[in-house]
Design a protein around this motif. Sequence first.
Motif, PDB file in Angstrom:
ATOM      1  N   GLU A  36       0.816  -1.216   0.000  1.00 11.30           N
ATOM      2  CA  GLU A  36       0.000   0.000   0.000  1.00 11.30           C
ATOM      3  C   GLU A  36       0.852   1.271   0.000  1.00 11.30           C
ATOM      4  O   GLU A  36       0.433   2.311  -0.481  1.00 11.30           O
ATOM      5  CB  GLU A  36      -0.909  -0.017   1.241  1.00 11.30           C
ATOM      6  N   HIS A  37       2.046   1.183   0.552  1.00  4.21           N
ATOM      7  CA  HIS A  37       2.933   2.345   0.653  1.00  4.21           C
ATOM      8  C   HIS A  37       4.212   2.080  -0.134  1.00  4.21           C
ATOM      9  O   HIS A  37       4.290   1.118  -0.883  1.00  4.21           O
ATOM     10  CB  HIS A  37       3.239   2.626   2.129  1.00  4.21           C
ATOM     11  N   LYS A  38       5.203   2.923   0.054  1.00  4.70           N
ATOM     12  CA  LYS A  38       6.488   2.729  -0.614  1.00  4.70           C
ATOM     13  C   LYS A  38       7.618   3.223   0.274  1.00  4.70           C
ATOM     14  O   LYS A  38       7.403   4.026   1.184  1.00  4.70           O
ATOM     15  CB  LYS A  38       6.513   3.427  -1.965  1.00  4.70           C
ATOM     16  N   TRP A  39       8.812   2.697   0.010  1.00  7.60           N
ATOM     17  CA  TRP A  39      10.022   3.201   0.655  1.00  7.60           C
ATOM     18  C   TRP A  39      10.446   4.380  -0.200  1.00  7.60           C
ATOM     19  O   TRP A  39      10.807   4.219  -1.369  1.00  7.60           O
ATOM     20  CB  TRP A  39      11.098   2.126   0.700  1.00  7.60           C
ATOM     21  N   LEU A  40      10.342   5.585   0.353  1.00  8.78           N
ATOM     22  CA  LEU A  40      10.525   6.810  -0.411  1.00  8.78           C
ATOM     23  C   LEU A  40      11.493   7.716   0.325  1.00  8.78           C
ATOM     24  O   LEU A  40      11.220   8.143   1.444  1.00  8.78           O
ATOM     25  CB  LEU A  40       9.158   7.490  -0.570  1.00  8.78           C
ATOM     26  N   THR A  41      12.651   7.960  -0.298  1.00  3.64           N
ATOM     27  CA  THR A  41      13.642   8.820   0.343  1.00  3.64           C
ATOM     28  C   THR A  41      14.029   9.973  -0.566  1.00  3.64           C
ATOM     29  O   THR A  41      13.978   9.873  -1.801  1.00  3.64           O
ATOM     30  CB  THR A  41      14.912   8.046   0.747  1.00  3.64           C
ATOM     31  N   LEU A  42      14.430  11.050   0.069  1.00  3.16           N
ATOM     32  CA  LEU A  42      14.866  12.262  -0.614  1.00  3.16           C
ATOM     33  C   LEU A  42      16.220  12.671  -0.065  1.00  3.16           C
ATOM     34  O   LEU A  42      16.579  12.304   1.056  1.00  3.16           O
ATOM     35  CB  LEU A  42      13.881  13.410  -0.370  1.00  3.16           C
ATOM     36  N   VAL A  43      16.949  13.447  -0.849  1.00  2.92           N
ATOM     37  CA  VAL A  43      18.209  14.019  -0.389  1.00  2.92           C
ATOM     38  C   VAL A  43      18.250  15.498  -0.759  1.00  2.92           C
ATOM     39  O   VAL A  43      17.523  15.949  -1.651  1.00  2.92           O
ATOM     40  CB  VAL A  43      19.442  13.302  -0.992  1.00  2.92           C
ATOM     41  N   SER A  44      19.117  16.200  -0.085  1.00  5.59           N
ATOM     42  CA  SER A  44      19.349  17.607  -0.410  1.00  5.59           C
ATOM     43  C   SER A  44      20.043  17.694  -1.755  1.00  5.59           C
ATOM     44  O   SER A  44      20.948  16.905  -2.050  1.00  5.59           O
ATOM     45  CB  SER A  44      20.228  18.238   0.676  1.00  5.59           C
ATOM     46  N   LYS A  45      19.663  18.653  -2.563  1.00  2.70           N
ATOM     47  CA  LYS A  45      20.327  18.833  -3.861  1.00  2.70           C
ATOM     48  C   LYS A  45      21.785  19.234  -3.675  1.00  2.70           C
ATOM     49  O   LYS A  45      22.595  19.079  -4.582  1.00  2.70           O
ATOM     50  CB  LYS A  45      19.585  19.859  -4.711  1.00  2.70           C
ATOM     51  N   ASP A  46      22.134  19.719  -2.482  1.00  3.96           N
ATOM     52  CA  ASP A  46      23.505  20.141  -2.198  1.00  3.96           C
ATOM     53  C   ASP A  46      24.382  19.014  -1.664  1.00  3.96           C
ATOM     54  O   ASP A  46      25.604  19.135  -1.672  1.00  3.96           O
ATOM     55  CB  ASP A  46      23.497  21.287  -1.178  1.00  3.96           C
ATOM     56  N   VAL A  47      23.762  17.927  -1.157  1.00  4.90           N
ATOM     57  CA  VAL A  47      24.517  16.820  -0.564  1.00  4.90           C
ATOM     58  C   VAL A  47      23.856  15.513  -0.996  1.00  4.90           C
ATOM     59  O   VAL A  47      23.136  14.877  -0.235  1.00  4.90           O
ATOM     60  CB  VAL A  47      24.557  16.917   0.984  1.00  4.90           C
ATOM     61  N   LEU A  48      24.105  15.107  -2.214  1.00  4.31           N
ATOM     62  CA  LEU A  48      23.430  13.942  -2.794  1.00  4.31           C
ATOM     63  C   LEU A  48      23.734  12.637  -2.070  1.00  4.31           C
ATOM     64  O   LEU A  48      22.934  11.700  -2.109  1.00  4.31           O
ATOM     65  CB  LEU A  48      23.778  13.813  -4.278  1.00  4.31           C
ATOM     66  N   ASP A  49      24.866  12.545  -1.400  1.00  4.97           N
ATOM     67  CA  ASP A  49      25.203  11.331  -0.659  1.00  4.97           C
ATOM     68  C   ASP A  49      25.052  11.524   0.846  1.00  4.97           C
ATOM     69  O   ASP A  49      25.590  10.761   1.633  1.00  4.97           O
ATOM     70  CB  ASP A  49      26.626  10.865  -1.007  1.00  4.97           C
ATOM     71  N   GLY A  50      24.295  12.535   1.238  1.00  8.05           N
ATOM     72  CA  GLY A  50      24.107  12.838   2.660  1.00  8.05           C
ATOM     73  C   GLY A  50      22.929  12.095   3.266  1.00  8.05           C
ATOM     74  O   GLY A  50      22.467  11.080   2.739  1.00  8.05           O
TER      75      GLY A  50
END
Length: 128
Positions: A36-50
Amino acid sequence: MRISLLSVLVDDQDKALNFYTTILGFIKKTEIPMGEHKWLTLVSKDVLDGVELVLEPIAFEPAKIYQKALFEAGIPLVAFQVNDVDAEYSRLASLDVVFSLQPTQMGTAKIAVFNDTCGNRIQIFQVL
């Protein structure tokens, strides 16, 4: 030990994804369907590997109570650092983001608080 993930409780993952990417400027890193849901993550455009921000579906009743209590008390769920609170406030306000606290100096920081449209108050801050 380090922080890799930070969860933000959201009442609608798709609405949150739109707000956090289109309005706030985060970048989607991961989207994996999980029923029903998803694993959804975001990152800062300034720290893509943060640190990854997890848009966590609020499917657990105690979490709904917690989120509502924080919101009603005016307490931000999380704080994001920005370079210039006044400029970010102006940018977000021009996009019709609703603020409960306009830029205010508090000691050696300036803060502002807005509604993320997904059940949370979010604080932005600038270290002066």
